[in-house]
Design an enzyme around this catalytic site. Structure first.
Site, short mmCIF file in Angstrom:
data_model
loop_
_atom_site.label_atom_id
_atom_site.label_comp_id
_atom_site.label_asym_id
_atom_site.label_seq_id
_atom_site.Cartn_x
_atom_site.Cartn_y
_atom_site.Cartn_z
N ASN A 1 26.82 44.06 56.56
CA ASN A 1 26.80 44.35 54.99
C ASN A 1 25.56 44.12 54.31
OD1 ASN A 1 27.42 43.95 52.31
ND2 ASN A 1 28.35 41.79 52.43
N TRP A 2 25.06 45.15 53.92
CA TRP A 2 23.75 45.36 53.45
C TRP A 2 23.60 44.76 52.13
CZ3 TRP A 2 22.00 50.90 55.14
CH2 TRP A 2 21.64 50.88 56.55
N LYS A 3 24.63 44.40 51.65
CA LYS A 3 24.50 43.94 50.05
C LYS A 3 23.68 44.91 49.24
CE LYS A 3 25.43 39.65 52.19
NZ LYS A 3 25.46 38.21 52.24
N HIS B 1 34.60 39.88 48.92
CA HIS B 1 33.37 39.09 49.48
C HIS B 1 33.08 37.80 48.39
CE1 HIS B 1 29.49 37.93 50.45
NE2 HIS B 1 29.47 38.49 51.66
N GLU C 1 30.40 36.73 47.05
CA GLU C 1 29.45 37.13 45.96
C GLU C 1 30.35 37.84 44.83
OE1 GLU C 1 26.75 39.13 48.55
OE2 GLU C 1 26.16 37.00 49.33
N GLU D 1 34.14 33.76 55.94
CA GLU D 1 32.66 33.57 55.44
C GLU D 1 32.88 32.38 54.72
OE1 GLU D 1 30.29 37.55 55.74
OE2 GLU D 1 31.14 37.32 53.81
N GLY E 1 23.66 33.43 54.18
CA GLY E 1 22.21 33.42 53.69
C GLY E 1 21.50 32.31 53.54
N SER F 1 25.04 33.91 58.23
CA SER F 1 23.84 33.43 59.15
C SER F 1 24.07 33.75 60.65
CB SER F 1 23.39 32.07 59.00
OG SER F 1 23.05 31.64 57.56
N GLY G 1 25.03 39.93 57.10
CA GLY G 1 24.31 40.35 56.09
C GLY G 1 22.67 40.29 56.41
N GLY G 2 21.93 39.18 56.27
CA GLY G 2 20.47 39.61 56.44
C GLY G 2 20.03 39.93 57.87
#
Ligand code: 13P
Length: 247
Positions: free
Chosen positions: A9-11, A95, A97, A164, A170, A208, A229-230
Protein backbone atom coordinates in the site's frame (compact mmCIF):
# COMPACT_ATOMS: atom_id res chain seq x y z
CA UNK A 1 -3.77 -24.24 2.87
CA UNK A 2 -4.17 -20.54 2.13
CA UNK A 3 -1.62 -19.14 -0.32
CA UNK A 4 0.50 -16.37 1.22
CA UNK A 5 -0.50 -12.91 0.01
CA UNK A 6 1.72 -9.82 0.20
CA UNK A 7 0.33 -6.43 -0.75
CA UNK A 8 2.01 -3.05 -1.01
CA UNK A 9 0.00 0.00 0.00
CA UNK A 10 1.99 2.96 -1.26
CA UNK A 11 -0.44 5.49 0.24
CA UNK A 12 0.19 9.03 -1.15
CA UNK A 13 3.66 8.25 -2.49
CA UNK A 14 5.26 8.02 -5.95
CA UNK A 15 4.70 9.89 -9.18
CA UNK A 16 4.08 8.05 -12.45
CA UNK A 17 7.83 8.15 -13.20
CA UNK A 18 8.73 6.80 -9.76
CA UNK A 19 6.13 4.05 -10.16
CA UNK A 20 7.77 2.95 -13.41
CA UNK A 21 11.23 2.94 -11.84
CA UNK A 22 10.00 0.83 -8.92
CA UNK A 23 8.24 -1.74 -11.11
CA UNK A 24 11.15 -2.09 -13.53
CA UNK A 25 13.56 -2.88 -10.75
CA UNK A 26 11.10 -4.93 -8.63
CA UNK A 27 9.81 -7.34 -11.29
CA UNK A 28 13.13 -9.14 -11.93
CA UNK A 29 13.57 -9.63 -8.16
CA UNK A 30 10.30 -11.59 -7.82
CA UNK A 31 9.88 -13.12 -11.28
CA UNK A 32 10.37 -16.67 -9.97
CA UNK A 33 8.00 -16.33 -7.03
CA UNK A 34 4.95 -18.47 -7.72
CA UNK A 35 4.07 -19.50 -4.17
CA UNK A 36 3.12 -16.00 -2.93
CA UNK A 37 0.41 -13.74 -4.39
CA UNK A 38 1.82 -10.24 -4.90
CA UNK A 39 -0.15 -7.01 -5.20
CA UNK A 40 0.86 -3.38 -5.58
CA UNK A 41 -1.55 -0.53 -4.78
CA UNK A 42 -0.09 2.74 -6.11
CA UNK A 43 -1.89 6.09 -6.10
CA UNK A 44 -4.66 6.35 -8.67
CA UNK A 45 -2.61 8.57 -11.01
CA UNK A 46 -0.08 5.75 -11.47
CA UNK A 47 -2.55 2.92 -12.08
CA UNK A 48 -2.65 2.92 -15.84
CA UNK A 49 1.13 3.14 -16.23
CA UNK A 50 1.58 0.39 -13.63
CA UNK A 51 -0.99 -1.80 -15.38
CA UNK A 52 0.87 -1.75 -18.67
CA UNK A 53 4.15 -2.67 -16.95
CA UNK A 54 2.53 -5.45 -14.90
CA UNK A 55 0.65 -7.05 -17.79
CA UNK A 56 1.40 -10.81 -18.02
CA UNK A 57 3.54 -10.77 -14.86
CA UNK A 58 3.04 -12.40 -11.45
CA UNK A 59 2.24 -9.03 -9.80
CA UNK A 60 -1.36 -7.83 -9.55
CA UNK A 61 -2.62 -4.26 -9.37
CA UNK A 62 -4.95 -2.67 -6.83
CA UNK A 63 -6.27 0.74 -5.83
CA UNK A 64 -6.28 2.25 -2.35
CA UNK A 65 -9.87 3.46 -2.35
CA UNK A 66 -13.07 3.53 -4.42
CA UNK A 67 -16.45 5.28 -4.29
CA UNK A 68 -19.73 3.49 -3.67
CA UNK A 69 -21.66 4.94 -6.62
CA UNK A 70 -21.08 3.74 -10.17
CA UNK A 71 -21.22 7.13 -11.93
CA UNK A 72 -22.53 10.66 -11.70
CA UNK A 73 -22.03 14.02 -10.01
CA UNK A 74 -19.48 13.06 -7.35
CA UNK A 75 -16.60 15.43 -8.00
CA UNK A 76 -13.21 13.92 -7.33
CA UNK A 77 -14.42 10.36 -6.76
CA UNK A 78 -13.43 7.22 -8.68
CA UNK A 79 -15.83 4.35 -9.51
CA UNK A 80 -15.13 0.61 -9.54
CA UNK A 81 -15.60 0.57 -13.33
CA UNK A 82 -12.90 3.23 -13.71
CA UNK A 83 -10.49 1.16 -11.60
CA UNK A 84 -11.22 -1.93 -13.69
CA UNK A 85 -10.61 -0.02 -16.90
CA UNK A 86 -7.30 1.29 -15.46
CA UNK A 87 -6.22 -2.34 -14.98
CA UNK A 88 -7.00 -3.01 -11.31
CA UNK A 89 -8.28 -6.33 -10.04
CA UNK A 90 -8.21 -5.35 -6.34
CA UNK A 91 -9.15 -2.43 -4.12
CA UNK A 92 -8.25 -1.68 -0.51
CA UNK A 93 -11.31 -0.48 1.44
CA UNK A 94 -11.66 0.94 4.95
CA UNK A 95 -8.00 1.71 5.69
CA UNK A 96 -7.67 3.38 9.11
CA UNK A 97 -6.29 6.52 7.44
CA UNK A 98 -9.49 6.79 5.38
CA UNK A 99 -11.56 6.21 8.51
CA UNK A 100 -9.54 8.81 10.47
CA UNK A 101 -8.99 11.62 7.92
CA UNK A 102 -11.96 11.12 5.60
CA UNK A 103 -14.60 10.12 8.15
CA UNK A 104 -15.29 6.70 6.62
CA UNK A 105 -17.69 4.76 8.79
CA UNK A 106 -18.43 1.04 8.71
CA UNK A 107 -21.63 1.92 6.85
CA UNK A 108 -19.69 3.73 4.10
CA UNK A 109 -17.14 0.90 3.99
CA UNK A 110 -20.02 -1.56 3.59
CA UNK A 111 -21.46 0.40 0.66
CA UNK A 112 -18.04 0.61 -0.99
CA UNK A 113 -17.45 -3.15 -0.67
CA UNK A 114 -20.87 -3.90 -2.15
CA UNK A 115 -20.30 -1.73 -5.23
CA UNK A 116 -16.73 -2.99 -5.68
CA UNK A 117 -17.83 -6.66 -5.51
CA UNK A 118 -20.82 -6.07 -7.78
CA UNK A 119 -18.37 -4.80 -10.39
CA UNK A 120 -15.97 -7.72 -9.94
CA UNK A 121 -13.17 -6.12 -7.93
CA UNK A 122 -11.54 -8.20 -5.20
CA UNK A 123 -11.50 -6.36 -1.88
CA UNK A 124 -9.00 -6.02 0.95
CA UNK A 125 -11.04 -4.87 3.94
CA UNK A 126 -8.97 -3.16 6.65
CA UNK A 127 -9.93 -3.29 10.30
CA UNK A 128 -8.02 -2.65 13.53
CA UNK A 129 -8.10 -1.02 16.95
CA UNK A 130 -6.48 2.17 18.27
CA UNK A 131 -3.95 2.16 21.12
CA UNK A 132 -6.58 3.48 23.52
CA UNK A 133 -8.98 0.69 22.55
CA UNK A 134 -6.26 -1.93 23.05
CA UNK A 135 -5.31 -0.51 26.43
CA UNK A 136 -8.95 -0.61 27.47
CA UNK A 137 -9.12 -4.28 26.40
CA UNK A 138 -11.61 -3.46 23.68
CA UNK A 139 -9.69 -4.97 20.73
CA UNK A 140 -12.04 -7.90 20.09
CA UNK A 141 -15.13 -5.76 20.57
CA UNK A 142 -13.83 -3.22 18.02
CA UNK A 143 -12.93 -5.94 15.50
CA UNK A 144 -16.35 -7.54 15.83
CA UNK A 145 -18.10 -4.19 15.43
CA UNK A 146 -16.07 -3.39 12.30
CA UNK A 147 -16.67 -6.84 10.80
CA UNK A 148 -20.39 -6.73 11.54
CA UNK A 149 -20.82 -3.26 10.03
CA UNK A 150 -18.44 -3.55 7.10
CA UNK A 151 -19.55 -7.00 5.96
CA UNK A 152 -23.30 -6.55 6.44
CA UNK A 153 -25.09 -8.61 3.74
CA UNK A 154 -21.76 -9.49 2.06
CA UNK A 155 -20.41 -13.01 1.49
CA UNK A 156 -16.71 -13.80 1.85
CA UNK A 157 -16.16 -14.49 -1.83
CA UNK A 158 -13.51 -12.08 -3.17
CA UNK A 159 -12.79 -10.67 0.28
CA UNK A 160 -9.41 -10.56 2.06
CA UNK A 161 -9.22 -9.11 5.58
CA UNK A 162 -6.29 -6.96 6.71
CA UNK A 163 -5.83 -6.63 10.46
CA UNK A 164 -3.99 -3.36 10.99
CA UNK A 165 -3.71 -2.22 14.61
CA UNK A 166 -3.59 1.57 14.28
CA UNK A 167 -0.84 1.88 16.88
CA UNK A 168 1.46 -0.26 14.71
CA UNK A 169 1.02 1.68 11.46
CA UNK A 170 4.06 3.71 10.46
CA UNK A 171 5.32 3.69 14.05
CA UNK A 172 8.01 1.02 13.83
CA UNK A 173 6.03 -0.72 16.60
CA UNK A 174 5.00 -4.07 15.13
CA UNK A 175 2.41 -6.13 16.95
CA UNK A 176 4.14 -9.18 18.40
CA UNK A 177 3.52 -12.33 16.41
CA UNK A 178 1.40 -13.57 19.32
CA UNK A 179 -0.72 -10.38 19.31
CA UNK A 180 -1.19 -10.64 15.55
CA UNK A 181 -2.11 -14.34 15.69
CA UNK A 182 -4.52 -13.82 18.56
CA UNK A 183 -6.36 -11.02 16.71
CA UNK A 184 -6.42 -13.04 13.47
CA UNK A 185 -7.77 -16.09 15.30
CA UNK A 186 -10.53 -13.95 16.75
CA UNK A 187 -11.36 -12.54 13.31
CA UNK A 188 -11.49 -16.07 11.87
CA UNK A 189 -13.72 -17.22 14.69
CA UNK A 190 -16.15 -14.39 13.89
CA UNK A 191 -16.01 -15.21 10.17
CA UNK A 192 -16.60 -18.91 10.85
CA UNK A 193 -19.56 -18.18 13.06
CA UNK A 194 -21.18 -15.69 10.71
CA UNK A 195 -20.24 -16.58 7.14
CA UNK A 196 -19.61 -19.59 4.88
CA UNK A 197 -16.13 -20.40 3.54
CA UNK A 198 -14.14 -18.64 6.27
CA UNK A 199 -11.37 -21.26 6.12
CA UNK A 200 -10.41 -19.95 2.69
CA UNK A 201 -10.42 -16.26 3.62
CA UNK A 202 -6.95 -14.80 3.90
CA UNK A 203 -6.19 -12.55 6.86
CA UNK A 204 -3.22 -10.23 6.36
CA UNK A 205 -1.34 -8.39 9.07
CA UNK A 206 -0.40 -4.72 8.57
CA UNK A 207 1.71 -2.40 10.71
CA UNK A 208 5.47 -1.86 10.47
CA UNK A 209 6.12 -5.08 8.54
CA UNK A 210 9.75 -5.34 7.35
CA UNK A 211 11.97 -7.92 5.63
CA UNK A 212 13.34 -8.63 9.12
CA UNK A 213 10.07 -9.45 10.88
CA UNK A 214 7.99 -11.03 8.08
CA UNK A 215 9.26 -14.59 8.65
CA UNK A 216 8.29 -14.76 12.29
CA UNK A 217 4.87 -13.21 11.57
CA UNK A 218 4.26 -15.71 8.76
CA UNK A 219 5.21 -18.61 11.04
CA UNK A 220 1.98 -17.98 12.95
CA UNK A 221 -0.84 -20.25 11.75
CA UNK A 222 -3.44 -17.49 11.33
CA UNK A 223 -1.19 -14.98 9.51
CA UNK A 224 -1.70 -15.45 5.77
CA UNK A 225 0.27 -12.46 4.54
CA UNK A 226 0.87 -8.76 5.00
CA UNK A 227 -0.30 -5.32 3.90
CA UNK A 228 2.86 -3.23 3.79
CA UNK A 229 3.21 0.56 3.83
CA UNK A 230 6.64 2.13 4.35
CA UNK A 231 8.71 -0.97 3.58
CA UNK A 232 6.91 -1.45 0.24
CA UNK A 233 8.32 1.76 -1.21
CA UNK A 234 11.75 0.32 -2.00
CA UNK A 235 11.97 -2.58 -4.47
CA UNK A 236 14.59 -4.56 -2.53
CA UNK A 237 12.83 -4.25 0.79
CA UNK A 238 9.41 -5.18 -0.69
CA UNK A 239 11.00 -8.11 -2.57
CA UNK A 240 12.57 -9.22 0.73
CA UNK A 241 9.14 -9.25 2.35
CA UNK A 242 7.63 -11.22 -0.56
CA UNK A 243 10.37 -13.85 -0.35
CA UNK A 244 10.20 -13.99 3.45
CA UNK A 245 6.47 -14.77 3.23
CA UNK A 246 6.97 -18.20 1.71
CA UNK A 247 5.43 -20.70 4.13
P1 13P B 1 3.41 0.65 7.58
O1 13P B 1 3.90 -0.65 6.98
O2 13P B 1 4.13 1.86 7.06
O3 13P B 1 3.37 0.59 9.09
O4 13P B 1 1.89 0.84 7.09
C1 13P B 1 1.00 -0.19 7.26
C2 13P B 1 -0.23 0.12 6.50
O5 13P B 1 -0.98 1.02 6.86
C3 13P B 1 -0.51 -0.65 5.28
O6 13P B 1 -1.80 -0.42 4.81
Amino acid sequence: MRKPFISANWKMNKTIEETGEFINSFLPMVKDVTDVDILIAPPVTSLQAAASLLKATNVKLGAQNVFYEEKGAFTGEISPGMLLSAGCSYVIIGHSERRQYFMETDEIVNKKIKTARKNGLEVILCIGESLKEREENKTFEVLERQLTGSLKDISLEGITIAYEPIWAIGTGKTATKEQANEAHAHIREWLNKNRKGADKTRILYGGSVTPENIKSLMAEPEVDGALVGGASLKPDSFAGIVKGARK
